[in-house]
Design a protein around this motif. Structure first.
Motif, PDB file in Angstrom:
ATOM      1  N   LYS A 355      25.604 -23.547 -42.353  1.00  0.00           N
ATOM      2  CA  LYS A 355      24.173 -23.612 -42.707  1.00  0.00           C
ATOM      3  C   LYS A 355      23.506 -24.707 -41.904  1.00  0.00           C
ATOM      4  CE  LYS A 355      23.840 -22.177 -47.499  1.00  0.00           C
ATOM      5  NZ  LYS A 355      24.336 -22.851 -48.684  1.00  0.00           N
ATOM      6  N   ASP A 356      22.711 -24.300 -40.937  1.00  0.00           N
ATOM      7  CA  ASP A 356      21.869 -25.247 -40.210  1.00  0.00           C
ATOM      8  C   ASP A 356      22.657 -26.462 -39.697  1.00  0.00           C
ATOM      9  OD1 ASP A 356      19.479 -25.856 -39.125  1.00  0.00           O
ATOM     10  OD2 ASP A 356      18.723 -26.966 -40.867  1.00  0.00           O
ATOM     11  N   VAL A 357      23.772 -26.193 -39.043  1.00  0.00           N
ATOM     12  CA  VAL A 357      24.647 -27.289 -38.612  1.00  0.00           C
ATOM     13  C   VAL A 357      24.161 -27.881 -37.289  1.00  0.00           C
ATOM     14  CG1 VAL A 357      26.972 -27.856 -37.807  1.00  0.00           C
ATOM     15  CG2 VAL A 357      26.658 -26.372 -39.797  1.00  0.00           C
ATOM     16  N   ASN A 358      24.000 -29.204 -37.297  1.00  0.00           N
ATOM     17  CA  ASN A 358      23.652 -29.925 -36.072  1.00  0.00           C
ATOM     18  C   ASN A 358      24.776 -30.884 -35.748  1.00  0.00           C
ATOM     19  OD1 ASN A 358      20.821 -29.136 -35.378  1.00  0.00           O
ATOM     20  ND2 ASN A 358      20.569 -29.715 -37.519  1.00  0.00           N
ATOM     21  N   PHE A 359      25.086 -30.988 -34.454  1.00  0.00           N
ATOM     22  CA  PHE A 359      26.189 -31.870 -34.076  1.00  0.00           C
ATOM     23  C   PHE A 359      26.051 -32.328 -32.627  1.00  0.00           C
ATOM     24  CE2 PHE A 359      30.381 -32.282 -32.015  1.00  0.00           C
ATOM     25  CZ  PHE A 359      30.819 -33.398 -32.701  1.00  0.00           C
ATOM     26  N   ALA A 360      26.433 -33.569 -32.392  1.00  0.00           N
ATOM     27  CA  ALA A 360      26.487 -34.108 -31.020  1.00  0.00           C
ATOM     28  C   ALA A 360      27.742 -34.946 -30.884  1.00  0.00           C
ATOM     29  CB  ALA A 360      25.256 -34.967 -30.744  1.00  0.00           C
ATOM     30  N   TYR A 361      28.464 -34.794 -29.760  1.00  0.00           N
ATOM     31  CA  TYR A 361      29.624 -35.661 -29.507  1.00  0.00           C
ATOM     32  C   TYR A 361      29.142 -37.073 -29.227  1.00  0.00           C
ATOM     33  CZ  TYR A 361      32.605 -31.526 -29.035  1.00  0.00           C
ATOM     34  OH  TYR A 361      33.308 -30.384 -29.269  1.00  0.00           O
ATOM     35  N   ARG A 362      28.083 -37.141 -28.385  1.00  0.00           N
ATOM     36  CA  ARG A 362      27.471 -38.442 -28.097  1.00  0.00           C
ATOM     37  C   ARG A 362      26.058 -38.394 -28.630  1.00  0.00           C
ATOM     38  NH1 ARG A 362      30.671 -37.574 -23.199  1.00  0.00           N
ATOM     39  NH2 ARG A 362      29.116 -36.017 -22.656  1.00  0.00           N
ATOM     40  N   SER A 363      25.671 -39.425 -29.360  1.00  0.00           N
ATOM     41  CA  SER A 363      24.385 -39.339 -30.051  1.00  0.00           C
ATOM     42  C   SER A 363      23.273 -39.113 -29.029  1.00  0.00           C
ATOM     43  CB  SER A 363      24.143 -40.608 -30.879  1.00  0.00           C
ATOM     44  OG  SER A 363      23.914 -41.690 -30.028  1.00  0.00           O
ATOM     45  N   GLY A 364      22.356 -38.228 -29.390  1.00  0.00           N
ATOM     46  CA  GLY A 364      21.251 -37.922 -28.492  1.00  0.00           C
ATOM     47  C   GLY A 364      21.515 -36.711 -27.604  1.00  0.00           C
ATOM     48  N   GLU A 365      22.803 -36.298 -27.485  1.00  0.00           N
ATOM     49  CA  GLU A 365      23.099 -35.124 -26.653  1.00  0.00           C
ATOM     50  C   GLU A 365      23.558 -33.982 -27.559  1.00  0.00           C
ATOM     51  OE1 GLU A 365      25.811 -36.094 -23.406  1.00  0.00           O
ATOM     52  OE2 GLU A 365      25.059 -38.148 -23.421  1.00  0.00           O
ATOM     53  N   ALA A 366      22.571 -33.313 -28.180  1.00  0.00           N
ATOM     54  CA  ALA A 366      22.891 -32.279 -29.166  1.00  0.00           C
ATOM     55  C   ALA A 366      23.741 -31.179 -28.539  1.00  0.00           C
ATOM     56  CB  ALA A 366      21.608 -31.708 -29.727  1.00  0.00           C
ATOM     57  N   VAL A 367      24.788 -30.771 -29.231  1.00  0.00           N
ATOM     58  CA  VAL A 367      25.638 -29.673 -28.761  1.00  0.00           C
ATOM     59  C   VAL A 367      25.410 -28.451 -29.650  1.00  0.00           C
ATOM     60  CG1 VAL A 367      28.002 -28.891 -28.434  1.00  0.00           C
ATOM     61  CG2 VAL A 367      27.343 -31.170 -27.673  1.00  0.00           C
ATOM     62  N   LEU A 368      25.429 -28.660 -30.961  1.00  0.00           N
ATOM     63  CA  LEU A 368      25.066 -27.568 -31.872  1.00  0.00           C
ATOM     64  C   LEU A 368      23.680 -27.856 -32.437  1.00  0.00           C
ATOM     65  CD1 LEU A 368      28.304 -26.703 -33.880  1.00  0.00           C
ATOM     66  CD2 LEU A 368      27.540 -25.910 -31.638  1.00  0.00           C
ATOM     67  N   ARG A 369      22.827 -26.824 -32.389  1.00  0.00           N
ATOM     68  CA  ARG A 369      21.452 -27.009 -32.862  1.00  0.00           C
ATOM     69  C   ARG A 369      21.146 -25.958 -33.921  1.00  0.00           C
ATOM     70  NH1 ARG A 369      21.117 -27.279 -27.237  1.00  0.00           N
ATOM     71  NH2 ARG A 369      20.351 -29.266 -26.440  1.00  0.00           N
ATOM     72  N   GLY A 370      21.165 -26.373 -35.177  1.00  0.00           N
ATOM     73  CA  GLY A 370      20.807 -25.480 -36.278  1.00  0.00           C
ATOM     74  C   GLY A 370      21.647 -24.225 -36.322  1.00  0.00           C
ATOM     75  N   MET A 371      22.962 -24.380 -36.172  1.00  0.00           N
ATOM     76  CA  MET A 371      23.862 -23.215 -36.176  1.00  0.00           C
ATOM     77  C   MET A 371      24.035 -22.688 -37.602  1.00  0.00           C
ATOM     78  SD  MET A 371      26.603 -21.567 -34.468  1.00  0.00           S
ATOM     79  CE  MET A 371      27.078 -22.539 -33.088  1.00  0.00           C
ATOM     80  N   SER A 372      23.708 -21.417 -37.820  1.00  0.00           N
ATOM     81  CA  SER A 372      23.890 -20.796 -39.142  1.00  0.00           C
ATOM     82  C   SER A 372      24.509 -19.418 -38.982  1.00  0.00           C
ATOM     83  CB  SER A 372      22.546 -20.624 -39.857  1.00  0.00           C
ATOM     84  OG  SER A 372      21.932 -21.855 -40.080  1.00  0.00           O
ATOM     85  N   PHE A 373      25.553 -19.136 -39.724  1.00  0.00           N
ATOM     86  CA  PHE A 373      26.128 -17.782 -39.747  1.00  0.00           C
ATOM     87  C   PHE A 373      27.142 -17.699 -40.877  1.00  0.00           C
ATOM     88  CE2 PHE A 373      29.085 -20.134 -37.061  1.00  0.00           C
ATOM     89  CZ  PHE A 373      30.330 -19.692 -37.515  1.00  0.00           C
ATOM     90  N   VAL A 374      27.578 -16.462 -41.165  1.00  0.00           N
ATOM     91  CA  VAL A 374      28.603 -16.284 -42.189  1.00  0.00           C
ATOM     92  C   VAL A 374      29.758 -15.515 -41.558  1.00  0.00           C
ATOM     93  CG1 VAL A 374      29.178 -15.191 -44.371  1.00  0.00           C
ATOM     94  CG2 VAL A 374      26.945 -16.267 -44.072  1.00  0.00           C
ATOM     95  N   ALA A 375      30.977 -16.009 -41.740  1.00  0.00           N
ATOM     96  CA  ALA A 375      32.161 -15.239 -41.364  1.00  0.00           C
ATOM     97  C   ALA A 375      32.653 -14.597 -42.644  1.00  0.00           C
ATOM     98  CB  ALA A 375      33.223 -16.151 -40.749  1.00  0.00           C
ATOM     99  N   GLU A 376      32.487 -13.259 -42.716  1.00  0.00           N
ATOM    100  CA  GLU A 376      32.790 -12.561 -43.970  1.00  0.00           C
ATOM    101  C   GLU A 376      34.305 -12.527 -44.222  1.00  0.00           C
ATOM    102  OE1 GLU A 376      30.730 -11.721 -46.162  1.00  0.00           O
ATOM    103  OE2 GLU A 376      28.792 -11.759 -45.083  1.00  0.00           O
ATOM    104  N   PRO A 377      34.668 -12.549 -45.479  1.00  0.00           N
ATOM    105  CA  PRO A 377      36.090 -12.528 -45.828  1.00  0.00           C
ATOM    106  C   PRO A 377      36.779 -11.282 -45.278  1.00  0.00           C
ATOM    107  CG  PRO A 377      34.715 -12.723 -47.798  1.00  0.00           C
ATOM    108  CD  PRO A 377      33.796 -12.657 -46.645  1.00  0.00           C
ATOM    109  N   GLY A 378      37.967 -11.455 -44.717  1.00  0.00           N
ATOM    110  CA  GLY A 378      38.760 -10.328 -44.250  1.00  0.00           C
ATOM    111  C   GLY A 378      38.208  -9.633 -43.028  1.00  0.00           C
ATOM    112  N   LYS A 379      37.168 -10.200 -42.410  1.00  0.00           N
ATOM    113  CA  LYS A 379      36.558  -9.556 -41.247  1.00  0.00           C
ATOM    114  C   LYS A 379      36.752 -10.411 -40.002  1.00  0.00           C
ATOM    115  CE  LYS A 379      34.843  -6.003 -43.348  1.00  0.00           C
ATOM    116  NZ  LYS A 379      33.688  -6.014 -44.248  1.00  0.00           N
ATOM    117  N   VAL A 380      36.587  -9.764 -38.843  1.00  0.00           N
ATOM    118  CA  VAL A 380      36.681 -10.504 -37.588  1.00  0.00           C
ATOM    119  C   VAL A 380      35.278 -10.811 -37.084  1.00  0.00           C
ATOM    120  CG1 VAL A 380      37.397 -10.412 -35.173  1.00  0.00           C
ATOM    121  CG2 VAL A 380      38.869  -9.450 -36.956  1.00  0.00           C
ATOM    122  N   THR A 381      34.994 -12.076 -36.925  1.00  0.00           N
ATOM    123  CA  THR A 381      33.714 -12.505 -36.384  1.00  0.00           C
ATOM    124  C   THR A 381      33.983 -13.077 -35.006  1.00  0.00           C
ATOM    125  OG1 THR A 381      33.001 -13.054 -38.606  1.00  0.00           O
ATOM    126  CG2 THR A 381      31.704 -13.968 -36.794  1.00  0.00           C
TER     127      THR A 381
END
Ligand SMILES: Nc1ncnc2c1ncn2[C@@H]1O[C@H](COP(=O)(O)OP(=O)(O)OP(=O)(O)O)[C@@H](O)[C@H]1O
Ligand SMILES: [Mg+2]
Length: 602
Positions: A355-381
């Motif tokens: 849900k809306d995941v933001n992440f940077a390895y080094r602060s200020g250099e965003a790598v993930l920007r608002g990543m949202s998705f669902v990996a459904e149970p028993g399914k291949v995503t």
């Protein structure tokens, strides 16, 4: 005055005094019984030495004054026995000290490893791997070296010195005063040397580390070094490192060894004064020659321990460099503490949601920007997209290799930040982009996936990963060594062993990062088939560059610039004619018509 200075030094955790205090309370205290035994043995040796010097006076008097041969023989026998006592006590105390020292080294190595195993990936990426080896070997032994140096100096040298000085003062107090005039200048000189010694020892440690780094990179990167004919460059780099270290070592020797001749010169001065005064006493005031000789014997015997005590500070400071190196690592607060006060992850269907995941390895250099998705149970995503888009990073966050900056990842409704890392990782099978195999056999490497796995389980996992065939073809079969980091296997073989390792773990969540990247079409189909089995009925997140391997996935997420730009099934996305369709068409053009892929999920 002295007290407050002492306290101030103790309060600075990096001062020599504080380090010694810490060593004594943390490490030496636990060994106090053994140290006491060693101390008693040293005291016996010191007493025997003092007594020998004292008895020499009696021998001389028996010879020159009383002319009594019998007394001389008795005294000679006593002296011989004293020497024996001293030899035995010294030997036993030396063995005792070595054993205590070895225990302290072992304890420190364990402490350091335990501290390292509670650090996260970020911590390790900040240091060269060799640095840990250098710290482990230098630091652990430095601690025992410093403690033993102190105990030996106090136990052996100081006690001997006290015993011998007692004899000297007893035989002739005035003459003793003459000998001690050299002590203050000796200390003044030594103090000056210590600072330099410390700086040189530190530089020596960094020199050794650099030599080891170059050495390791040459060995591990031997293919690259040879292919690019970098031998001369690496040699030049190593030459520079070695020359620097040699220079430091010579500097250390020049400064540290200066202590000896200085003490020697001062000692000679003291002997000279004592001789003149002693001779004068015998000739003019009627002192016995026994007194004079006994005094001289005590003085000569006191000389070695006094010299060692004078050097103590130099050796201590050399050792303390290593102790600091050790504590640097041990004191790092754990970034992934072993014991977390959190509940374990309880899986039901294994539904993974970003849900809306933001992440940077080094602060200020965003790598993930608002990543949202669902990996459904028993399914291949499936995650696809351009290189550097953040696909591997997404998996890193599921495993909590790194902590996200904002947003949340939940598994069956439980935020992964609120469960223990161990319980989370235990329920995930992971095959990374770079396969890592441990030094050992093929069997060992598969069995690592599940502690206590039986032979049948290992073979079954290898069969399912299509690894059994090539393993059986090796003359040693499952006992074939894989070499350091698996270098004795081909890239595709390494990958299949890694898949078998993940299969045997039998976890409900599966993360695959480019697990088929280094395979030819035929093995790829085999591995695809293996993965289809691995993924059946489990929640799977798979990253693929070659799109035909994921055309049958339940859901495809196109990751670009750290967020999901498109989602859908293969045919839906093709119809849509967006990023995925463009991607796919490009690959078809490059690779030509493809074999019909084996579906990885039904
Ligand atoms: N440990 C790290 N420290 C700093 N930056 C990193 C680190 N790992 C990855 N990055 C950066 O984060 C970005 C995303 O990397 P990531 O590994 O997630 O890409 P990817 O989508 O898996 O690419 P590929 O398809 O090439 O494997 C890249 O720009 C990369 O340079
Ligand atoms: Mg990647």
């Amino acid at each position: 005055m002295f007290g407050s200075k002492f306290k101030a030094k103790l309060a600075d955790p990096n001062s020599s005094l504080a380090l010694i205090h810490r060593l004594m309370t943390e490490q030496a205290f636990g060994q106090r019984k053994n140290y006491a035994i060693a101390g008693v043995l040293m005291a016996i040796a010191a007493g025997a030495t003092g007594l020998t010097a004292y008895l020499i006076g009696n021998v001389i008097n028996a010879a020159y004054v009383d002319k009594n041969l019998q007394a001389i023989i008795v005294l000679a026998i006593v002296t011989a026995v004293l020497f024996m006592v001293k030899a035995i006590a010294s030997y036993m105390s030396a063995v005792q000290m070595a054993r205590i020292g070895n225990r302290i080294v072992a304890d420190n190595q364990r402490r350091m490893f335990s501290s390292l195993s509670q650090q996260n990936l970020e911590f390790f990426s900040r240091h060269h791997s060799v640095e840990f080896l250098a710290r482990l070997s230098t630091g652990a032994s430095a601690a025992s070296q410093v403690i033993n140096l102190l105990v030996t100096s106090i136990g052996r040298d100081l006690l001997s010195l006290i015993a011998l000085v007692t004899v000297m003062v007893y035989q002739d107090p005035v003459m003793s005063l003459f000998s001690f005039v050299v002590v203050p200048p000796a200390f003044a000189i030594l103090r000056k040397m210590i600072r330099r010694i410390y700086a040189i020892a530190k530089s020596q440690f960094h020199g050794t580390t650099r030599i080891m780094e170059t050495m390791q990179e040459t060995v591990q990167g031997v293919r690259t070094v040879k292919a690019f004919t970098l031998e001369d460059q690496m040699r030049a780099r190593l030459d520079a490192n070695i020359a620097e270290f040699e220079n430091d070592s010579n500097k250390w020797a020049r400064v540290a060894l200066r202590a000896s001749p200085l003490m020697e010169a001062l000692g000679g001065f003291a002997v000279g004064i004592a001789l003149v005064y002693g001779g004068y006493r015998v000739l003019e005031t009627g002192a016995t020659p026994g007194q004079f000789f006994s005094y001289l014997a005590a003085f000569m015997l006191a000389y070695e321990p006094a010299k060692r005590l004078a050097r103590l500070n130099i050796d201590l400071n050399t050792g303390l460099v290593g102790v600091r190196i050790l504590y640097d690592i041990i004191d790092n607060p754990p970034t992934e503490p072993e014991h977390e006060n959190k509940p374990a992850l309880a899986l039901t269907t294994a539904r993974v949601e970003f849900k809306d995941v933001n992440f940077a390895y080094r602060s200020g250099e965003a790598v993930l920007r608002g990543m949202s998705f669902v990996a459904e149970p028993g399914k291949v995503t499936a995650l696809v997209g351009p290189s550097g888009g953040g696909k591997s990073t997404t998996l890193n966050l599921v495993l909590r290799f790194y902590e996200m900056d904002s947003g949340s990842i939940t598994i069956d409704g439980q935020d992964i930040a609120n469960v223990t890392r161990a319980s989370l990782r235990r329920q995930i099978s992971y095959v990374g982009q770079d396969v890592f195999l441990f030094h050992g056999t093929v069997r060992d490497n598969i069995a690592i996936g599940r502690p206590g796995a039986t032979e049948e389980e290992i073979v079954a996992a290898a069969k399912a990963a299509h690894a059994h065939e090539f393993i059986k073809a090796f003359p040693k079969g499952y006992d074939t060594p894989v070499g350091e980091r698996g270098t004795q296997l081909s890239g595709g073989e390494r990958q299949r062993v890694a898949i078998a390792r993940a299969l045997i773990k039998d976890a409900q969540i599966i993360l695959l990062d480019e697990a088929t990247a280094s395979l030819d079409s035929e093995s790829e189909q085999l591995v695809q088939d293996a993965m289809a089995r691995l993924c059946r009925g489990r929640t799977t997140l798979v990253i693929a560059h070659r799109l035909h391997t994921i055309t049958h996935s339940d859901r495809i997420l196109v990751v670009e610039g750290g967020s999901i730009v498109e989602t859908g099934r293969h045919d839906e996305l093709l119809r849509k004619g967006g990023r995925y369709a463009a991607f796919y068409r490009l690959q078809i053009k490059e690779q030509g018509p493809l074999n019909e892929p084996i579906p990885i999920a039904g």
